[in-house]
Write an enzyme that holds these catalytic residues in place. Structure first.
Site: not given
Ligand code: ARG
Length: 458
Positions: A22, A109, A154-155, A282, A284, A289, A316, A321, A324
């Site tokens: 790890s 551990n 709304t909607h 453009k 953007n 996004e 454990y 592991q 993480k």
């Protein structure tokens, strides 16, 4: 050479070393690992488990390792599996076999559980700080835009006019809850697992209250078996982060939509937008996004950690592991996204005229016409029906409500008077919504003042 190879006849295969390791990602925990080791060492000395002289040697060695890592001189070794064994092996290299005394009354551990908690406590404080900046910007935007009216939806259909400040304060509330959720998570996880050993505690006369205090925890954890396998705090943190991302994603979506030519509600900062490689016109909104897109990562990380824990027997297991990478990825994503959206929101400019133009389109004051009739004694259900017929009439005759003449109003009900026009002016429509938490200027200013109190350090 491995710290644990005493009972092994054969060397491990490089394939195993690579798969098992790890160190690629848990080197992120180097500082916390050293902090935890120093506290553990001080406790061993205090309890007379190791001598003061040896304790000093160990602490000096650990401090030197910290410097080596920070200067980029440390050689991380995959065959040493993780950050804990890399540091321990280097300590023994530096100060000789005395270094091997550090791991007395400790297991990897409880060590890893402690490291991750130390790391996450710091990161939560950092994220909370960023959220605070975002909250401040939202209040600032609310204060700057008290005169701006836009349609509330709304909607995604025009519903009723609201103040733009009311909109910003809605997000203030959402991120304030996020802030409190992080606080809750922080206070629940503030217990130190160090000294739980492999799973059952230790035969040595350790002082867990002392290490817990040295490391800045509220208290030691209460059950060693639970302590080494508990990752609830990671689930809670990623879950709180997923909600933060949901909120960021919602405001991102609105910014993207409101910036499109059809809405044209917002001007976005040139300095935070991008162009197209083919279409010269453009501009953007890549930032919101990307934030909307990155929300998927954090939701994925939440599902990841929940799935790792599902069905895991005590205590454990190496599966742990796998906690993480989703954790580190969440921390990075949330920090980055809150940071950039704070800047972005600070810089957006509302197109006030366009917002206002749309605020009374779509018959957004129809509820107020019904309320007007209710004030003149008509039951709300009848008033609703009458107003519905007025709207139908307007649609058939391509008129808006404020374009009707008083005669036309009177055709629907004798209760209408000249004051109906004033009654359905946008300003009045808004300011009559003076119920607690409503969009009237009075209520919004109250919300802003409460927000400022929340943001003032106590
Ligand atoms: N690298 C391990 C992890 O992150 C450390 C704990 C190892 N413990 C063990 N019993 N193998 O979980």
């Amino acid at each position: 050479m491995k710290p644990w190879d005493g009972r092994f006849k054969d060397k491990t295969l490089p394939l195993l070393d690579k798969f098992n390791a790890s160190i690629y990602f848990d080197k992120e925990l180097y500082k916390e690992d050293i902090e935890g080791s120093i506290a553990h060492c001080k406790m061993l000395v205090k309890q007379g488990i190791i001598s003061e002289e040896n304790g000093d040697k160990i602490i000096n060695g650990l401090s030197q390792i910290l410097k080596e890592i920070e200067n980029g001189e440390f050689q991380f070794k995959v065959e040493l599996e993780d950050i804990h064994m890399n540091i321990e092996a280097r300590l023994i290299e530096l100060i000789g076999e005395i270094g091997g005394k550090l791991h007395t009354a400790r297991s990897r551990n409880d060590q890893v559980a402690t490291d991750v908690k130390l790391y996450l406590k710091k990161k939560i404080v950092e994220i909370r700080g960023k959220l605070l900046q975002l909250l401040k910007v939202l209040v600032k935007k609310a204060e700057e835009n008290l005169d701006v009216i836009l349609p509330g939806f709304t909607h995604l259909q025009i519903a009723q006019p609201i103040l733009l400040s009311h909109y910003f304060m809605a997000y203030f509330e959402m991120f304030k809850r996020d802030y409190k959720r992080l606080n809750d998570c922080l206070s629940r996880m503030d217990e130190c697992p160090l000294g739980s050993g492999a799973l059952a505690g230790t035969t040595f006369n350790i002082d867990r209250f002392y290490t817990s205090e040295l490391l800045g925890f509220k208290k030691p954890t209460d059950n060693s078996l639970d302590s080494v396998s508990d990752r609830d705090f990671i689930v809670e943190f990623i879950s709180a982060s997923a909600i933060i991302m949901a909120h960021l994603s919602r405001i991102s979506e609105e910014i993207i939509l409101w910036n499109s030519q059809m809405f044209n509600f917002l001007d976005l900062p040139d300095s935070m937008c991008t162009g197209s490689s083919i279409m010269p016109q453009k501009k953007n909104p890549d930032v919101p996004e990307l934030v909307r897109g990155k929300t998927g990562r954090v939701y994925g990380n939440l599902m990841n950690i929940l799935t790792v824990l599902k069905g895991l027997p005590l205590a454990y297991n190496k599966d742990l592991q796998e906690d993480k990478e989703p954790l580190f990825d969440t921390v990075k994503t949330v920090l980055d996204c809150i940071g950039i959206m704070t800047e972005f929101i600070d810089k957006i400019k509302p197109n006030k005229e366009i917002m206002k133009y749309w605020a009374d389109k779509g018959f957004s004051t129809a509820t107020d016409i019904a309320d007007y009739l209710v004030n003149r004694g008509i039951p709300f259900r009848n008033a609703h029906k009458i107003t519905g017929s007025i709207v139908k009439y307007c649609i058939e005759n391509s008129k808006s409500l404020d374009e009707l003449s008083i005669e036309e109003f009177k055709n629907f009900s004798e209760k209408f008077d000249e004051d109906i026009f004033e009654f359905i002016s946008l300003k009045n429509v808004i300011n009559r919504r003076n119920s607690y938490g409503g969009t009237s200027i009075k209520q919004v200013i109250f919300q802003i003042n409460e927000a400022k109190k929340f943001l003032t350090p106590k």
